[in-house]
Write an enzyme that holds these catalytic residues in place. Sequence first.
Site: not given
Length: 438
Positions: A39, A242, A259, A270, A349, A353, A360, A383, A387, A405, A407
């Site tokens: 619940d 991710h 990130d 972001d 990547h 975006h 996004h 960004e 890697y 990275r 960004e």
Amino acid sequence: MADPARSEFARRRTQLMRLMGASSIAIVPAAPVRQRNNDVEYDYRQDSDFYYLSGFPEPESVLVLIPGREAAQYVLFVRERDSEREIWDGKRAGPAGATSGYGAEDAFPIADIDEILPGLLEGRERVFYTMGLNPEFDQRVIGWVKRLRSQARSGMHAPQEFVSLNHLLHDMRLFKSRAELALMRRCSQIGADAHVRAMRFCRPGRMEFEVMAELLHEFRRHGADTSYHPIVGSGANCCVLHYHANDARMNSGDLLLVDAGCEYGYYASDITRTYPVSGRFSPEQRAVYEVVLEAQRAAIARVKPGNHWNEPHDAAVRVIAAGLKSIGLLKGALPALIRAGSYKRFFMHRTGHWLGMDVHDVGDYKIEDEWRVLEPGMVLTVEPGIYIPAGSARVPRRFWNIGVRIEDDVVVTRGGCEVLTDGAPKDPDEIEALMAAA
Ligand code: GLY
Ligand code: MN
Ligand code: MN
């Protein structure tokens, strides 16, 4: 919390109705309440399209726009006031509050929608409604139209055409107003401050989730929340794009990739920063870092009106491919490396975006198969990354587990662009100095 003024929501509705044209109707449902377990519900967050047009934060609501309708062009269906429920869940606007507080020209209890909505559809040709997001609500919309059709013999005219609302509405959302940019500046500043706090906190032996706690603390103390689950990855986890477990101990000699961005007043930041857990980059880490930083700066330099969407990405690819070659991780002639996409092994990547109410964010990247041209008011991330997971073939071991990275969030301005997130340092010397002083 700073909301755009009521007049701005009204301006958006007027603009959308003008684009829809006469003989049409738009139906936008609020976000459904989502169950987390048993619940317990997830924290409620209004649907971005619904909020953009109404500023109305409550669930179980439906917004209807009926251009040119004399009685009322803007109608809201909302939960009724309920003194019993309000003891538990807090105050509701109710239909009276929806008109007095949110500018609805008419408002009804949501429980009456099946009775009222077919009447609003009657005589309209086109229904602007986005199918497929909320299958349960899709069925109800179809049911209302069917009901009207079944009454054709008594002179009822049912709409003939369904059109996705996305195209018109999302193009509006792509261009941020002055009020939206003010919120995005604030949101970016809170996000950048959180990254500085994380840099100061980071040291060997601490856990990734402790860094996450610092980020959340900084967001929350400014009335902001996360705009997505933060990625706090050290060592091998830097190379998991991710990564979200955030549960490893951070070791000296490793990099930390964070990130994380916040949501403030329904707008997202972001931001990614990468830095050494110990506070000092190794020569290999610094070499890779400097390539990514140069790529990011080259990409940002391409963000200006008249350039197309892919130009920043192309610029980042050129710098990264050249950098990987000069470090010795790619071999061959540069144009061939770029043409063949050999760099994708390490940079897999895209460079960014759209950014706005959604991380996004909405908006087309291409128009009639051509990259979209950048215009003032568009906001995007920049960004690039490199890697190099452990075990990478033909890569010296000392480069393994380097994942970088960087960004930032950038708004296109008349003269070029404005970086919204430069409150978080990215120059490697500046980062080392900040961490040393912590
Ligand atoms: N944080 C999600 C992204 O960078 O796209
Ligand atoms: Mn991003
Ligand atoms: Mn990100």
